[in-house]
Design an enzyme around this catalytic site. Structure first.
Site, short mmCIF file in Angstrom:
data_model
loop_
_atom_site.label_atom_id
_atom_site.label_comp_id
_atom_site.label_asym_id
_atom_site.label_seq_id
_atom_site.Cartn_x
_atom_site.Cartn_y
_atom_site.Cartn_z
N GLU A 162 32.14 32.50 35.17
CA GLU A 162 31.35 32.07 36.32
C GLU A 162 30.52 30.81 36.09
OE1 GLU A 162 29.13 35.56 37.51
OE2 GLU A 162 30.94 36.77 37.67
N ASN A 204 37.10 32.77 33.59
CA ASN A 204 37.09 33.86 34.58
C ASN A 204 36.04 33.57 35.66
OD1 ASN A 204 37.99 36.62 35.17
ND2 ASN A 204 35.90 37.26 34.68
N HIS A 240 36.79 40.04 43.80
CA HIS A 240 35.85 40.97 44.43
C HIS A 240 35.91 40.71 45.93
CE1 HIS A 240 34.20 42.48 40.72
NE2 HIS A 240 33.98 41.24 40.29
N GLU A 270 39.12 41.56 38.18
CA GLU A 270 38.02 42.46 38.56
C GLU A 270 38.21 42.96 40.00
OE1 GLU A 270 34.15 40.81 37.70
OE2 GLU A 270 34.80 39.92 35.81
N ASP A 272 38.23 44.63 43.36
CA ASP A 272 37.67 45.75 44.13
C ASP A 272 37.48 45.27 45.57
OD1 ASP A 272 35.33 44.22 43.96
OD2 ASP A 272 34.24 45.67 42.74
#
Ligand code: G3I
Length: 353
Positions: A162, A204, A240, A270, A272
């Site tokens: 990030e 990432n 996400h 990741e 979701d």
């Protein structure tokens, strides 16, 4: 009928009991685990993040380390700086090991997360008054120790996490302020120096699942690094997502291809899909479609190696704390019941059989 087929049927006939009815035979598994299906569809793995706070829940742990469901595991917190090096040069691997070791035992791949982030840093580091030379030493020492401890135990490391803002500018962090833009390449060089040569080194980030200012900035960084031989092997798209605002299958494919074009591999790291509470069957149906389409985008792009969900169980998700009023972002509900999203991924993967 071919003679060989006739012979193959003979044992079945002779096994029939006296009443003439064939013995009941176990039905084929309707839902083999997600990792089994993902591998059949061509992925390296379907994995999950695992959080330390629920390791005392035996049901959770048995699902998390069920290799046919999840062929890869990532500690969602246990390998972060504040837990690994809580005091300067004092290392504690217990939280990371609590997930990595059972993963190895279960035959699951491991994605390791993360060396450099602006979040979850220990106070000594965050509050220190660093010179560039000192902070470089701190960075190298941290990566050296953690990479050596997990030597050859990680399929991939998220080396930097990030580093960009949504508009594509560099995020203002302690790393950028003290070390300048060079910090990312320093981290990759240190990771390459100390991690196993087999470990893939990833950048990432979230919000890079469409072609936008942020994903273009990351792609430009990768292009520059590849050109200058800075060791980077992959880009992780966190994925996400939110019901009602998620990128489409085409959006995700286009973004994956941005990075693959620069000759690195990619993964959804990741995944979701949160929704605004209260939950409803309609929202779960949309959620299911987003999960399946995102996974399908990875399957359909040659150098997208796998998909990791950012935990599989609703009660442990990070979402409600960060986005109050939102939740139920995972594949299994509080009773460990599989949700439509689980079956949507499963059905989509089985369509490749
Ligand atoms: O430190 C306390 C611990 O002592 C206590 O036992 C525990 C019990 O509630 O709380 C602990 O801290 C929490 C920590 O997770 C460990 O569980 C923090 O309050 C909580 O804020 C922290 O959240 C994590 C978050 O990163 C921090 O930003 C989430 O679990 C974790 O899933 C999340 O993961 C990030 C990825 O690393 C990067 N991408 C985004 C993703 C979601 O935010």
């Amino acid at each position: 009928m071919k003679l060989s087929i006739l012979f193959a049927l003979l044992p079945l006939v002779s096994a029939a009991p006296a009443n003439g009815r064939p013995k009941p035979r176990p039905a084929p598994l309707k839902y083999p685990g997600l990792d089994v299906l993902a591998k059949r569809a061509g992925l390296l793995y379907f994995g999950t993040a695992i959080d330390n706070v629920v390791l005392n829940n035996t049901k959770y742990v048995s699902i998390a380390h069920n290799r046919s469901e999840f062929g890869q595991v990532t500690p969602s917190n246990g390998q972060k700086w504040m837990y690994i090096e809580p005091e300067r040069n004092v290392f504690n691997y217990s939280m990371g090991d609590a997930i990595v070791k059972p993963g190895i035992k279960a035959g699951q791949m491991r994605r390791c997360h993360t060396f450099v982030w602006h979040n979850q840093l220990p106070a000594w580091l965050e509050k220190g008054n660093w010179t560039k030379a000192e902070l470089t030493k701190v960075l190298e020492n941290h990566i050296k120790n953690e990479a050596r401890h997990y030597y050859d135990q990680c399929y991939a490391w998220d080396v930097v996490n990030e580093a960009f803002e949504d508009n594509g500018t560099w995020r203002d962090t302690i790393w950028l302020r003290v070390l300048g833009k060079e910090y990312i390449e320093l981290a990759f060089k240190f990771a390459r120096k100390y991690a196993s040569p087999r470990t893939r080194l990833y950048y990432n980030d979230y919000g890079i699942e469409r072609v936008n200012n942020k994903s273009l900035a990351v792609a430009a960084l990768v292009k520059d690094y590849v050109k200058r031989d800075i060791p980077i092997d992959g880009v992780g798209l966190q994925a996400h997502f939110t019901v009602g605002r998620a990128p489409t299958y085409e959006n995700i494919k286009a973004s994956l291809n941005l990075f693959i074009k620069e000759k690195v591999e990619t993964a959804l790291t990741e995944l979701d899909v949160r929704l605004a509470l209260p939950d409803s069957p309609e929202k779960q149906a949309i959620q299911a479609e987003i999960y399946a389409n995102s996974t399908k985008a990875c399957v359909d792009v040659s150098d997208c190696v796998g998909v990791t969900v950012w935990d599989f169980w609703d009660p442990v998700s990070w979402v409600p704390e960060t986005f109050p009023g939102n939740g139920n972002a995972c594949l299994l509900d509080a009773d460990f019941k599989r949700k439509p999203a689980y079956y949507a991924i499963s059905d989509m993967l089985r369509s490749y059989d």
